[in-house]
Scaffold this active site. Structure first.
Site, short mmCIF file in Angstrom:
data_model
loop_
_atom_site.label_atom_id
_atom_site.label_comp_id
_atom_site.label_asym_id
_atom_site.label_seq_id
_atom_site.Cartn_x
_atom_site.Cartn_y
_atom_site.Cartn_z
N ALA A 15 0.83 -1.21 0.00
CA ALA A 15 0.00 0.00 0.00
C ALA A 15 0.86 1.26 0.00
CB ALA A 15 -0.93 0.01 1.21
N LYS A 34 9.98 0.30 9.92
CA LYS A 34 10.58 -0.14 11.18
C LYS A 34 11.77 -1.08 10.99
CE LYS A 34 7.92 -1.19 14.74
NZ LYS A 34 6.83 -1.81 15.55
N LEU A 44 4.89 -11.38 2.27
CA LEU A 44 4.59 -12.75 2.69
C LEU A 44 3.37 -13.34 2.01
CD1 LEU A 44 5.12 -12.30 6.55
CD2 LEU A 44 6.79 -13.11 4.85
N GLU A 111 -9.84 -19.88 -4.49
CA GLU A 111 -9.62 -20.05 -3.06
C GLU A 111 -10.95 -20.09 -2.33
OE1 GLU A 111 -6.81 -17.25 -1.54
OE2 GLU A 111 -5.27 -17.75 -2.99
N HIS A 226 -6.27 -17.32 10.21
CA HIS A 226 -6.12 -18.17 9.02
C HIS A 226 -6.19 -19.62 9.45
CE1 HIS A 226 -4.68 -19.91 5.30
NE2 HIS A 226 -4.79 -18.72 4.73
N ARG A 267 -12.94 -18.24 5.58
CA ARG A 267 -11.91 -18.52 6.58
C ARG A 267 -12.43 -18.64 8.00
NH1 ARG A 267 -7.05 -14.63 4.26
NH2 ARG A 267 -6.42 -16.03 2.58
N HIS A 328 -4.00 -13.85 11.43
CA HIS A 328 -3.51 -13.60 10.08
C HIS A 328 -3.76 -12.18 9.58
CE1 HIS A 328 -2.31 -14.34 6.00
NE2 HIS A 328 -3.53 -14.18 5.51
N ARG A 363 -12.47 -11.23 5.87
CA ARG A 363 -11.92 -10.96 4.54
C ARG A 363 -12.01 -12.16 3.62
NH1 ARG A 363 -6.94 -11.69 2.16
NH2 ARG A 363 -5.92 -12.31 4.10
#
Length: 429
Positions: A15, A34, A44, A111, A226, A267, A328, A363
């Site tokens: 983003a 950071k 990831l 998915e 997750h 999920r 997650h 999500r």
């Protein structure tokens, strides 16, 4: 004014990087992060990025997103994401992002929660491919500077207007970073959890700062677990077993080797089924079998997962692997409007830090990268339209001595974010 920048972005994930690229080249942009610039959760992401394939798919994709979010989604945000998806993908391709093809045509995978295959992917490292290419393009821009190992301690908020941040380096230097416009792209809250797929330094800093300054938050208790991460007794970040694996046919098994659920449930519902089976079996994990997937597909589509399983002592082409749910994704966050603007003037929030209502309570798989990029671009467009006037305020009176004990400050931030999430979860029962 020392360190002054036109636009400050806190965070170097997809983003933040995409937003920087969407801004004019004549603006001085500073990105702080950071850790190393490539140590964001965006790197990831395994499964892929959704796209509206055709007008015929709109109704189905919209319904899939709304159903996964328990119809608590902000309708206008979902519509914006879907309608913007094709142009976002084209921009990524223009930035040299590569997606899997066969005979010159893009491949799509499926998915959990999706009624159709609409997810573009790059092996099982889609996040690394997208974010890595964005980072490379950012480094080519002379107007963009990246400060690594620099942590935001606070924002400088006066009369409900953000005028920059207070930051520290790993070397211990504490300083102000004045900015005409500030964008929070700090990621989620996974570092606050014992078991999470997130990097441990992603600890909800922006949420703590928002609480301190009375900036509006939304759905702070909407935390996604997750259902399938690789079980390990080793402390640290949990390795995610992509939902695409189940989309390609992998099945979940109980301790006796029997299938016990529909692997393509949304999920939250699948996580519930896994926890219930673990309780029934008296185990700390369930098994995921990739036996229904061809071995060459596993090695070709999921090489990173295949290799990591080998490192843990499992050959996923020949035997099931143990999996367990882990924290997650954060669907809540700093409330933003349709332009990614917060309740404080000259302050924006994008990515997992923000809550624009796309995800609702839960999500839908592979909507995160798309949502982050769509609303990062919306922020950039609004910043240009607004044309915020140059910062004139003298920040010399900011008392930096109150930030010297940074360890204690960070502990306080972590504590108030955890307590806020827990209190909202209790109130929601």
């Amino acid at each position: 004014m020392k360190n002054k920048t036109d636009i400050l972005i806190a965070g170097s994930g997809a983003a933040g990087l995409f937003c920087a690229l969407c801004l004019p080249k004549d603006r001085k942009i500073t990105i702080i992060t950071k850790s190393d610039a490539d140590q964001s959760d965006s790197f990831l992401a395994q499964g892929g990025i959704c796209v509206l394939k055709s007008e015929e798919d709109y109704e189905h994709y919209f319904e899939d997103t709304m159903r996964a979010g328990h119809y608590e989604n902000r309708v206008e945000s979902v519509n914006e994401m879907l309608r913007s998806s094709q142009s976002i993908i084209q921009e990524l391709i223009d930035y040299d992002v590569e997606f899997e093809k066969e005979d010159g045509k893009y491949l799509f995978t499926k998915e959990g929660g999706h009624s159709d295959s609409r997810i573009l992917f790059h092996k099982d490292i889609t996040g690394k491919e997208i974010t890595g290419k964005l980072l490379a393009r950012v480094k080519e821009r002379e107007n963009i500077t990246i400060w690594e190992h620099t942590t935001m301690l606070d924002i400088i908020g006066r009369e409900n207007c953000c005028q920059g941040i207070i930051a520290k380096t790993d070397a211990g230097d504490i300083f102000t970073l004045p900015a005409n416009t500030t964008i929070l792209a700090c990621g989620g809250i996974g570092g606050l959890y014992r078991h999470s797929t997130n990097y441990p330094h992603i600890t909800g800093d922006a949420i703590a700062v928002a609480l301190k300054h009375g900036i509006r938050l939304e759905h702070i208790n909407y935390v996604q677990i997750h259902p399938t991460t690789l079980y390990s007794k080793t402390p640290g970040r949990r390795f995610l077993i992509s939902e695409s694996v189940r989309g390609e046919g992998a099945v979940l098994l109980d301790k006796n080797g029997n299938r016990f659920t529909d692997e393509l449930l949304p999920r939250d519902r699948l996580t519930k089924a896994v926890y219930e089976q673990m309780a029934k079996d008296g185990t700390d994990f369930v098994w995921l079998s990739m036996a229904p997937i061809a071995e060459d597909t596993i090695r070709g589509h999921f090489p990173n997962i295949y290799q990591r399983c080998l490192e843990e002592g499992y050959d996923c082409t020949k035997e099931p692997i143990p999996v367990v749910p882990a924290q997650h994704y954060f669907m809540g966050g700093i409330w933003v409007d349709s332009h990614s603007h917060t309740s404080m003037e000259q302050l924006y929030a994008i990515g997992e830090t923000s809550c624009n209502g796309v995800h609702g309570r839960n999500r839908l798989a592979s909507n995160s990268l798309l949502e982050s990029l769509v609303f990062a671009r919306k922020a950039a467009e609004h910043i240009v339209q607004q044309g915020h006037p140059p910062l004139e305020t003298d920040l010399a009176d900011v008392d930096l001595s109150t930030y010297k004990n940074t360890q204690r400050l960070e502990e306080q931030y972590h504590k108030i974010v955890r307590e806020k999430i827990e209190s909202e979860e209790h109130n929601n029962e």
